[in-house]
Structures are given as structure tokens and as C-alpha cells.
Design a protein around this motif. Structure first.
Motif, short mmCIF file in Angstrom:
data_model
loop_
_atom_site.label_atom_id
_atom_site.label_comp_id
_atom_site.label_asym_id
_atom_site.label_seq_id
_atom_site.Cartn_x
_atom_site.Cartn_y
_atom_site.Cartn_z
N UNK A 197 0.82 -1.21 0.00
CA UNK A 197 0.00 0.00 0.00
C UNK A 197 0.86 1.26 0.00
N UNK A 198 1.95 1.26 0.78
CA UNK A 198 2.83 2.43 0.83
C UNK A 198 3.45 2.69 -0.54
N UNK A 199 3.90 1.63 -1.21
CA UNK A 199 4.51 1.79 -2.53
C UNK A 199 3.49 2.30 -3.54
N UNK A 200 2.26 1.85 -3.44
CA UNK A 200 1.23 2.29 -4.38
C UNK A 200 0.79 3.72 -4.10
N UNK A 201 0.54 4.03 -2.82
CA UNK A 201 -0.02 5.35 -2.50
C UNK A 201 1.05 6.44 -2.45
#
Length: 453
Positions: free
Chosen positions: A108-112
Motif C-alpha cells: 500500500x505504501x509503494x502504491x499510495x
């Protein structure tokens, strides 16, 4: 014209909601009337009653008041201090579910934050042991009705939980803690204890550091060491440090007394550690992390490569990667104590082509860019704040074939991946669980230099 959103919640309000997810700091996330509510102590799948403690523009934060329906992933916490101690926020969550959520938090961190579409994730590597894995624990001093308290902070408070059976530690650490508690309320009651750091490395021994406020001297340290060893003969080293700053950090600014040595073994490498030097708290899992970092670095594919080990500490990753290889290494570290240990470790391993440079990363990298050598591979292992924007720019200028990023913070890893994106392409990401029963996760990422045609 649409009306501006107004958060409907107020401080002290109670509400019921279903928790759907976990956020990166371990709290539960749910929605009430379409508004995000972050709930301390809640687990996915629970129906909870929560009290609003903070209202922000687009969300609210709450404390768990009651669990109305249990989660199917929930288990009874085995720790006798569960619910009070702030150390193991996820011990009520089955371990395989912890691993799944940590993987999701990194993704999620990499995507957001990193704006990476479909991150190249590899499955998380679990810790070899989900309990009893810590080689270091920092305890705090406080006051209780009976006198001085020594233990761990209560969740969401500065009060001290008098820990007697921490399941992340060995029985020896618990015996040392009990002995220090007795000494602090007995012959050493005048000592202004602030922190107690107990280290049990995989290589053996038990090193204890007492961090106190002003007013102690070397004689105090010698007497305390003798009294502690009389109570717990297995203590192999002791240090008394002084901390004058009021900030709540378990770090002594001045060493008043020290005896014994502290060493750790990881893979084929034995490392000397200063009593306040950083090292991963889960040695067997750190071996998995280092092995994955070495695999990503692929040094064996290069002929006598140059490796930069940035934020190198005592040299652990650089020495691990250098073992048995014909490579040249430049270690970069700012802290003088860590630099001294790193240089001693390099000498102990007889490595002639390994140089440790002292200074902040920006300054040292800037000098290396002017004078050389340029790197074929770079490994960075920064603190939670990640790498500086200037360092990211310098790494792009250095243009190594591969950049291996070891991270303890998914959010700053993702931010730095975005910063590095013009020069490097994210090729692989591997979470590694060094901190079972907590929301923390280590990640090793491989970035490769972009080829411009």
C-alpha cells in the motif's frame, strides 16, 4: 458548488463500527457514516465500541472501549502483561495474519506514496522465531507506590508496567531486570536511573547498560556492576552512561564506566559492537534480510566490484557482503562510536580493500563523487527518516548498476523510491519480519539503473 466536508464527530463521542484493515502503525481502520476512523488496539474483523479522542479534517482517531464481536483472526494473547504494556500490539492477531498485513502495508505504501503501479512484491519472509527473538530491550525507569519502577511503558502513557515475564525476551533478561529493580530500590536508590538496556547477542553473553542522569561517577558504575553480577552471575559486561538531555531516548551521552565486550555473529561474520551501537534486534531474521540484500546486490556477477555501504553502522551489511568475495568496499557512517567499531571489525577480518569513511552521507558521497571510487553497487540502510533528497540526487549521479535499499519504514521507503525513480527502476521488494507481534516490518528493495537510449 459542492459544500465543504464537515467532520461530524466530536471529542469524547462513542460510536460502533466494524474494523476493516490495519494501518502502518498497527491501529485498526474502519468507517462510520462514510468517515474513516482509526482505532487504537482494534483488529480487522472486530465490531467495536470506540471513543473519539482526536478529530481531524477528514478522519477521526479513537480508543478502543469494548469489543462487541471478535475477529475470526483473533487469538488469546499469551503475555501476562497484554493490554497494558505498549510493546506487542499485535499479539492478539494470529501470526500468519500478521505476515499478510505487513505485506499489504508495504504494498500500500509503494502504491499510495511511491506511485508504483503493481509493485514487484516477493512474499514476506517470516521470522524464524515469533517469540523470544529479541537480542536487545530498552526498559525505562519511573515511580510507583512501592518506590522506583523499572519496566516498559504502558500503552499510550508514560506510566511503567513492572514487566516480569516478557515473551520477546529470555528468562535471563527477566532475571537481570528483577535484580536491577531491587538494586534501584535498595543500595542504589540515590542513582537517578533513566533507562536500562539489556543485550543478549546470538554470539553469547549478556551486556547491561544503565543510563542515568547527572550525579554518578565511575565508582558508582563499578559498584553497581559488582552488585549486579553477585545477583546474576551470567552478566558478562556492564556500562554506566550519563544522559543529561531531557528527551526520552535510551542513549547515554557520556560513558562513565564500562567493562566486558559485546559481539554478535551473523552468517560467517563476527562483529564487535559498542554498548550503544545499533544492530538489528532479531539476529536470525537479520540473517535472512542480509542474505536477501546480498542476493539483490549480485556482486558475484561483477568483476572486482566497488560497493558503497551507506549508513553502514558497525559494518554489518558491508562485511556480510564482502565475506569470501574479491570486492572493494567503502563504508559510510556518521556516528564516531560506530565508525570505531566498523574499522576494528574490518581489521579483525583482515580486509585490505575495505575503507570506512566518517561523516554524514551527503558530505562523504559528495567527496567520493569528486575523488572516487564510483560504485558498481550501493546498499543503503537509513534510519526511519529515510534518505535525504540530496543523497537521492547524489546516488543518481553515482549511477550504480544496482541500488539495494534496506528499510525499517515502508512510508519513507516508498517516498524514496519515488525520489529515485528518474534514475532507478524498482525491480523487486521483499518484506522480512524482524518484529513479530508488532506492526513493524523491514523491507529490502532492489532498484536498477535505468538505461537511456
Amino acid at each position: 458548488m459542492p459544500q465543504a466536508f464537515t467532520n461530524p464527530f466530536v471529542f469524547g463521542q462513542f460510536l460502533e463500527l466494524r474494523v476493516d484493515a490495519l494501518v502502518s502503525d498497527g491501529r485498526g481502520l474502519g468507517r462510520h457514516d462514510g468517515v474513516v476512523v482509526i482505532v487504537e488496539g482494534a483488529l480487522p474483523g472486530q465490531l467495536v465500541r470506540a471513543e473519539i479522542v482526536k478529530v481531524q479534517k477528514s478522519l477521526a482517531e479513537a480508543e478502543l472501549a469494548d469489543v462487541l464481536e471478535r475477529s475470526p483472526d483473533e487469538q488469546e494473547p499469551p503475555c501476562p502483561h497484554a493490554g497494558r504494556c505498549g510493546g506487542c500490539a499485535w499479539q492478539s492477531l494470529a501470526y500468519e495474519k500478521q505476515l499478510g498485513w505487513k505485506e499489504r502495508i508495504v504494498r500500500d505504501a509503494l502504491e499510495r506514496v511511491g506511485k508504483v503501479q503493481e509493485p514487484p512484491m516477493l512474499p514476506i519472509l517470516p521470522s524464524p522465531a515469533p517469540w523470544g527473538y529479541r537480542n536487545k530491550m530498552e526498559f525505562a525507569f519511573g515511580l510507583s507506590e512501592a518506590g522506583k519502577a523499572v519496566g516498559l511503558r504502558e500503552r499510550g502513557s508514560r506510566r511503567i508496567v513492572e514487566v516480569t515475564g516478557c515473551l520477546l525476551q529470555t528468562p535471563l533478561t527477566m532475571r537481570v531486570l528483577a535484580a536491577v529493580r531491587e538494586l534501584a530500590n535498595g543500595p542504589f536508590r540515590e542513582v537517578d536511573g533513566r533507562f536500562l538496556v539489556i543485550r543478549e547477542p546470538q554470539a553469547g553473553g549478556c551486556f547491561v547498560e544503565l543510563i542515568a542522569g547527572p550525579g554518578c561517577d565511575a565508582g558508582t558504575g563499578e559498584r553497581f556492576a559488582a552488585a549486579l553480577r553477585a545477583a546474576v552471575p551470567d552478566v558478562s559486561g556492564f556500562a554506566l552512561s550519563q544522559r543529561s538531555a531531557s528527551s526520552d531516548v535510551a542513549y547515554g551521552e557520556k560513558t562513565l564506566y564500562a567493562d566486558g565486550r559485546l559481539a554478535e555473529r551473523i552468517g560467517a561474520v563476527t562483529l564487535r559492537l559498542g554498548h550503544n551501537a545499533f544492530f538489528q534486534v532479531n539476529t536470525p531474521a537479520a540473517e535472512l534480510l542480509y542474505a536477501e540484500a546480498a542476493r539483490f546486490a549480485a556482486l558475484d556477477d561483477l568483476k572486482r566490484p566497488v560497493l558503497w555501504d551507506v549508513y553502514g553502522g558497525v559494518g554489518s551489511i558491508g562485511l556480510y557482503m564482502a565475506a569470501g568475495r574479491d570486492i572493494r568496499v567503502v563504508g559510510i557512517e556518521e556516528m564516531p562510536g560506530a565508525v570505531r567499531c566498523a574499522r576494528e571489525n574490518v581489521r579483525a577480518h583482515g580486509l585490505k580493500n575495505y575503507k570506512v569513511e566518517q561523516g554524514d552521507a551527503k558530505s562523504v558521497i559528495g567527496r567520493l563523487l569528486r575523488l572516487g571510487p564510483k560504485p558498481d553497487v550501493v546498499v543503503v540502510d537509513p534510519p526511519r527518516a529515510g534518505i535525504d533528497a540530496k543523497v537521492a540526487q547524489q546516488l543518481a549521479e553515482a549511477a550504480p548498476a544496482r541500488l539495494v535499499y534496506v528499510s525499517c519504514n515502508p512510508a519513507t521507503l516508498a517516498r524514496d523510491v519515488a525520489r529515485l525513480a528518474p534514475a532507478f527502476r524498482l525491480k523487486a521488494v521483499r518484506p522480512v519480519d524482524l518484529f513479530p507481534q508488532t506492526p513493524h516490518v523491514e523491507t529490502v528493495a532492489l532498484l536498477e539503473k535505468r538505461t537511456i537510449f
